[in-house]
Design a protein around this motif. Sequence first.
Motif, PDB file in Angstrom:
ATOM      1  N   PRO B 212       0.806  -1.230   0.000  1.00 54.83           N
ATOM      2  CA  PRO B 212       0.000   0.000   0.000  1.00 54.83           C
ATOM      3  C   PRO B 212       0.840   1.282   0.000  1.00 54.83           C
ATOM      4  O   PRO B 212       0.401   2.297  -0.537  1.00 54.83           O
ATOM      5  N   THR B 213       2.026   1.262   0.608  1.00 56.45           N
ATOM      6  CA  THR B 213       2.793   2.513   0.685  1.00 56.45           C
ATOM      7  C   THR B 213       4.099   2.456  -0.077  1.00 56.45           C
ATOM      8  O   THR B 213       4.785   3.463  -0.218  1.00 56.45           O
ATOM      9  N   TYR B 214       4.495   1.265  -0.544  1.00 51.33           N
ATOM     10  CA  TYR B 214       5.788   1.142  -1.190  1.00 51.33           C
ATOM     11  C   TYR B 214       5.569   0.914  -2.680  1.00 51.33           C
ATOM     12  O   TYR B 214       4.448   0.756  -3.132  1.00 51.33           O
ATOM     13  N   TYR B 215       6.641   0.920  -3.432  1.00 52.47           N
ATOM     14  CA  TYR B 215       6.521   0.678  -4.869  1.00 52.47           C
ATOM     15  C   TYR B 215       7.033  -0.735  -5.158  1.00 52.47           C
ATOM     16  O   TYR B 215       7.643  -1.363  -4.298  1.00 52.47           O
ATOM     17  N   VAL B 216       6.801  -1.198  -6.361  1.00 54.72           N
ATOM     18  CA  VAL B 216       7.386  -2.488  -6.733  1.00 54.72           C
ATOM     19  C   VAL B 216       8.038  -2.392  -8.104  1.00 54.72           C
ATOM     20  O   VAL B 216       7.489  -1.800  -9.034  1.00 54.72           O
ATOM     21  N   ASN B 217       9.257  -2.903  -8.177  1.00 59.14           N
ATOM     22  CA  ASN B 217       9.937  -3.111  -9.453  1.00 59.14           C
ATOM     23  C   ASN B 217      10.811  -4.352  -9.264  1.00 59.14           C
ATOM     24  O   ASN B 217      10.889  -4.870  -8.146  1.00 59.14           O
ATOM     25  N   PRO B 218      11.456  -4.866 -10.319  1.00 58.09           N
ATOM     26  CA  PRO B 218      12.145  -6.151 -10.151  1.00 58.09           C
ATOM     27  C   PRO B 218      13.257  -6.140  -9.103  1.00 58.09           C
ATOM     28  O   PRO B 218      13.778  -7.205  -8.756  1.00 58.09           O
ATOM     29  N   GLN B 219      13.640  -4.962  -8.584  1.00 57.11           N
ATOM     30  CA  GLN B 219      14.679  -4.937  -7.571  1.00 57.11           C
ATOM     31  C   GLN B 219      14.168  -4.502  -6.195  1.00 57.11           C
ATOM     32  O   GLN B 219      14.957  -4.338  -5.267  1.00 57.11           O
ATOM     33  N   ALA B 220      12.842  -4.329  -6.092  1.00 56.38           N
ATOM     34  CA  ALA B 220      12.284  -3.722  -4.882  1.00 56.38           C
ATOM     35  C   ALA B 220      12.662  -4.489  -3.616  1.00 56.38           C
ATOM     36  O   ALA B 220      12.947  -3.894  -2.586  1.00 56.38           O
ATOM     37  N   GLY B 221      12.689  -5.811  -3.690  1.00 52.01           N
ATOM     38  CA  GLY B 221      12.948  -6.598  -2.484  1.00 52.01           C
ATOM     39  C   GLY B 221      14.368  -6.489  -1.971  1.00 52.01           C
ATOM     40  O   GLY B 221      14.630  -6.680  -0.790  1.00 52.01           O
ATOM     41  N   ASN B 222      15.302  -6.158  -2.899  1.00 56.03           N
ATOM     42  CA  ASN B 222      16.710  -6.116  -2.495  1.00 56.03           C
ATOM     43  C   ASN B 222      17.002  -5.079  -1.424  1.00 56.03           C
ATOM     44  O   ASN B 222      17.897  -5.256  -0.617  1.00 56.03           O
ATOM     45  N   ALA B 223      16.210  -4.000  -1.438  1.00 58.06           N
ATOM     46  CA  ALA B 223      16.419  -2.954  -0.449  1.00 58.06           C
ATOM     47  C   ALA B 223      16.243  -3.525   0.955  1.00 58.06           C
ATOM     48  O   ALA B 223      16.835  -3.033   1.908  1.00 58.06           O
ATOM     49  N   PHE B 224      15.425  -4.569   1.058  1.00 54.46           N
ATOM     50  CA  PHE B 224      15.119  -5.099   2.374  1.00 54.46           C
ATOM     51  C   PHE B 224      16.057  -6.223   2.788  1.00 54.46           C
ATOM     52  O   PHE B 224      16.211  -6.512   3.961  1.00 54.46           O
ATOM     53  N   VAL B 225      16.693  -6.870   1.791  1.00 57.95           N
ATOM     54  CA  VAL B 225      17.346  -8.118   2.150  1.00 57.95           C
ATOM     55  C   VAL B 225      18.618  -7.881   2.955  1.00 57.95           C
ATOM     56  O   VAL B 225      18.877  -8.581   3.933  1.00 57.95           O
ATOM     57  N   LEU B 226      19.391  -6.849   2.592  1.00 61.60           N
ATOM     58  CA  LEU B 226      20.603  -6.592   3.388  1.00 61.60           C
ATOM     59  C   LEU B 226      20.234  -6.104   4.780  1.00 61.60           C
ATOM     60  O   LEU B 226      20.894  -6.424   5.765  1.00 61.60           O
TER      61      LEU B 226
END
Lengths: 332, 290
Positions: B212-226
Amino acid sequence: MTARLLLPLLLVVVALALVPAVVTSNVALNFMVTVLLIALVGQGWNVLGGYGGQYSFGHSAFFGTGAYVTAILQVRYGVNAWLGFALGIATGALVGAAIGAVSFRSGLRGSYFALVTLAFAEVLRILASVTPITGAGVGTLIKLDLRPEALQFQSRVPFYWIILALVAISLIVARVIEASRFGAWLVAVRENESAARALGVNATLMKVSAMTISAAITAAAGCFYAQYFLFVDSGIAFGPWISVEALLAPIIGGIGTVFGPLLGALVVKMLGELAKLVAGDAPGLDLVIYGCVLILVVAFAPRGVGGVFHEFYNFVSRAWTPAPTPMRRRDG
Amino acid sequence: MLSPVILIPAVLNGLLIGAVYALVALGLTLIYGVLHIINFAHGALLTAAMFAAFFVHRLLGLDPYLAAVLLTPLFFVFGYGLQRFIIAPAAHGEDRNILLVTLGLAVIIENGLLYAFRADTRTINLDYAFRVIDLGIVFLAVPRVVAFGVVIVVALILWFVMSRTDTGRAIRAVAKEKLGAELSGIDVAHIYAVTFGLGTACLAIAACLLIPTYYVNPQAGNAFVLIAFTIVVLGGMGSVAGALLGGLFVGVVESLSGLYLGESLGQLGIFVMFILVLLFRPNGLFGERI
């Protein structure tokens, strides 16, 4: 170092040196330069990951350091390109020694080592994307100056010679490590660190030394990249793509072998080109194929493509031997 | 600069963001605690879940919070299958191989999504996305408050499953003593896959809370993984409570370093902390062992 050990190496380099005589199209030569560039990065990774058993997930830290130092010294300080190239390699080696020293002295290994290298590369990437000296988000553009003194050439052929020379040196380095006492110690640390320590091997020193050499080789690839494309930004220099290429080539070609990275780079890049032919210009599809190949190699050929050749060669030579020879048990 | 008018909202918002980080880290730490592997495909799986939540909303018109009900079991099955039929057979039980196989999966998923959906960044427009709760001194975004509540509930459910059910007992047995568990008739391959499925299911919930508040693109999850890796290492690999506390802590650190160092350097604080923890306390602030 006997001639017998260096002969296959010489043959491969000579064969590669003949390529520009046969291939004249720029596209094909460009392809070969890319293959050799990845082979060089992969050989750097292989020294630490293959012989030392320390899997780095952040070799972009060294690639990027080399690329940025070469570019920044020329653009901002007017340093000669050749000197910048050498200083780039030296700085990369220093960064490798520093990261290696803090990581290995804290006893990080396995997944923890992989994670810490990844984090160092990310820190450098974020720093490079905001500090003014790297050109921040815009990146650094090296001015076009087509003179050999500036390490720029009209034709791609001289670039090909340079990258081939660097790859040849990296092959010799790998071969020398393999044959040396240092290499034996390094492999001992890889196989069983506690046992190696018990026998008096300074494991930390071995690993830090391997990382320094590894970083220097990978940094050389970064310096070459900057000079060849005349552009560096934080995503190219420190992005995860180069870290992945660095480990993919040796793992697919044959980890901990002299020719593994070269073979792997050739296989991976040819697969990539094939994938591009199949997929047109669709982004991502070639990397999907990379990923599949990586998993298939791990699943079915843990010793890489080189290992498969080796087994095939053994199989053929056994089949052609008239008398039944006693089969040696292979560990692995 | 240290005025409480700025500080309190920053800390509270950090806690709310930290809850979602904690959920992502929960999946990672669960998988690590039982399988003893680092799942490099975690970020890519989160991206996949975010795309799933996006398209469930776009195509079926389902609210992201309702989509969680559909996607959580679906991703559980997906994770189960990944571990059972791809990771385990391909890795032959060797840690290094597992690293490489999960890395390969990450590359495949990420670039598969890039191929299918291009690099475009997509967002969902929801009427409640920008609604806030006024607490007098601080405004809190409604989606973040909801996310915080859901994470607490999920953590409680997870705790219940782990401590009160047979499956949970089997998971803990395998985590502690794999051979012993196998000898007492526990199907280790099945338990591994269940754990991987649970970790992936956490990602599906996290994705539905984020979209609901974030965006999605093919790299979106990487910001969270580290960030998730940082939390897992900080909380001690395999510790569920550590992941929760670590997540909240990291959320606050990011929020504060963003406040003092500026937006682009906010993440730097996290990585520097990550490196320091790895170097000086590799078993985490709450963990027992490496």
